[in-house]
Design an enzyme around this catalytic site. Structure first.
Site, short mmCIF file in Angstrom:
data_model
loop_
_atom_site.label_atom_id
_atom_site.label_comp_id
_atom_site.label_asym_id
_atom_site.label_seq_id
_atom_site.Cartn_x
_atom_site.Cartn_y
_atom_site.Cartn_z
N ASP A 23 63.47 5.17 -53.66
CA ASP A 23 62.40 4.27 -53.23
C ASP A 23 62.61 2.86 -53.77
O ASP A 23 63.15 2.68 -54.85
CB ASP A 23 61.05 4.83 -53.70
CG ASP A 23 59.88 4.15 -53.02
OD1 ASP A 23 60.07 3.59 -51.90
OD2 ASP A 23 58.77 4.15 -53.58
N ASN A 71 57.43 8.53 -43.07
CA ASN A 71 58.17 7.28 -42.80
C ASN A 71 58.40 7.09 -41.29
O ASN A 71 58.60 5.97 -40.83
CB ASN A 71 59.55 7.29 -43.49
CG ASN A 71 59.48 7.18 -45.00
OD1 ASN A 71 60.39 7.65 -45.70
ND2 ASN A 71 58.43 6.58 -45.53
C1 IPE Z 1 59.29 8.16 -50.37
O1 IPE Z 1 59.10 6.80 -50.36
C2 IPE Z 1 60.21 8.57 -49.26
C3 IPE Z 1 61.61 8.18 -49.41
C4 IPE Z 1 62.12 7.56 -50.45
C5 IPE Z 1 62.47 8.53 -48.32
P1 IPE Z 1 57.85 6.11 -49.63
O2 IPE Z 1 58.02 4.65 -49.77
O3 IPE Z 1 57.71 6.64 -48.27
O4 IPE Z 1 56.66 6.66 -50.52
P2 IPE Z 1 55.12 6.16 -50.63
O5 IPE Z 1 54.63 5.91 -49.24
O6 IPE Z 1 55.12 4.91 -51.45
O7 IPE Z 1 54.43 7.28 -51.33
C1 IPE Z 2 62.76 3.80 -49.59
O1 IPE Z 2 62.49 2.44 -49.69
C2 IPE Z 2 63.56 4.16 -48.37
C3 IPE Z 2 62.75 4.72 -47.27
C4 IPE Z 2 61.53 5.14 -47.39
C5 IPE Z 2 63.37 4.78 -45.97
P1 IPE Z 2 61.19 1.80 -49.04
O2 IPE Z 2 61.52 1.36 -47.67
O3 IPE Z 2 60.02 2.70 -49.16
O4 IPE Z 2 61.02 0.56 -49.99
P2 IPE Z 2 59.66 -0.02 -50.57
O5 IPE Z 2 58.97 1.11 -51.26
O6 IPE Z 2 58.88 -0.55 -49.42
O7 IPE Z 2 60.10 -1.06 -51.54
MG MG Z 3 58.59 2.96 -50.60
#
Ligand code: IPE
Ligand code: IPE
Ligand code: MG
Length: 244
Positions: A23, A71
């Site tokens: 993340d 996502n």
């Molecule tokens: C968790 O990250 C999912 C992945 C890293 C693929 P998110 O960015 O989706 O998590 P939340 O929404 O902050 O809980």
């Molecule tokens: C994690 O990074 C990767 C995916 C969920 C695809 P994020 O896209 O959630 O990055 P932040 O949390 O917005 O920084």
């Molecule tokens: Mg994230």
């Protein structure tokens, strides 16, 4: 400087299975005034580097959370960028790691992905299906609740009662042992629908680093911390030392 504190030595207990919630790609990019897709590209490159480091250390299984079922509700533009990463780079990057004899499995409801992305994942699975021992699980279109519901429905179709073991084999991660260490980068302290059944006795490690900044050294640090912990699995300290 605490130089040796986070150094892996012969005494360090290496987790057999490490799972990573990758993340922070978006925030990493935003801080650099770059598009989120740039963060995802950096994240994918870092993921490969970490896999190489982990296998070098003797880790046998790595599960990476690349895309959750939730996502999939992100803006189409971001999703297209993520799918393009799979289309343009996934096979090339992964073949580098899998050349060490690593079997790749896609875990999740892959049918929710565009056809050509599904094909790329299936192809990578086929190309590595002969390898036994080391494994990579790529969690895409993955949600632990979806996984559990899917497993329950499979059990109902079979018409047989399940045990803890037989149920765990019905999960997307079926053939792979439970994770020993779950790392989450990006500051948040939650599981976000990741491996809810399998995580029952995993050690959890949270890092403030955004995923593209989670270096090999940070991985070492997480493993050294894991090695220091006492895993009791519900037993007493005395029971644990008796066994040794
Ligand atoms: C968790 O990250 C999912 C992945 C890293 C693929 P998110 O960015 O989706 O998590 P939340 O929404 O902050 O809980
Ligand atoms: C994690 O990074 C990767 C995916 C969920 C695809 P994020 O896209 O959630 O990055 P932040 O949390 O917005 O920084
Ligand atoms: Mg994230």
């Amino acid at each position: 400087m605490g130089l040796k504190k986070n150094t892996i030595t012969k005494e360090t207990k290496i987790p057999r299975h490490v799972a990573i919630i990758m993340d922070g790609n978006g925030r990493w990019a935003k801080k650099r005034l770059m598009p989120r897709s740039f963060g995802h590209k950096q994240g994918m490159e870092r993921m490969i580097g970490l896999m190489e480091r982990a296998f070098d250390l003797g880790v046998e299984y790595i599960t990476v959370y690349a895309l959750s079922t939730e996502n999939l509700k992100r803006p189409q533009e971001e999703l297209n960028g993520l799918f393009d990463l799979f289309r343009n780079h996934f096979q090339e990057y992964m073949s580098r790691v899998c050349a060490r004899g690593v079997r790749l499995r896609a875990v999740g409801d892959v049918s929710l992905l565009p056809d050509d992305v599904q094909k790329i994942l299936r192809q990578s699975e086929e190309d590595t299906a002969q390898f036994v021992g080391k494994g990579i699980n790529v969690a895409v279109a993955y949600g632990a609740r979806d996984e559990i519901v899917h497993a329950v429905n499979r059990a109902v179709e079979c018409g047989e009662k399940v045990t803890e073991e037989s149920f765990s084999r019905l999960l997307y991660t079926g053939e792979v042992p439970d994770p020993d260490l779950i790392i989450r980068t990006g500051k948040e302290v939650r599981l976000s629908n990741f491996l809810l059944y399998q995580a029952a006795y995993a050690e959890l490690y949270f890092s403030e680093k955004m995923f593209p900044d989670f270096s090999d050294k940070e991985l070492d640090k997480a493993i050294v911390e894991y090695s220091r912990r006492t895993r009791r699995f519900g037993k007493t300290d005395e029971q644990i030392t008796e066994k040794k």
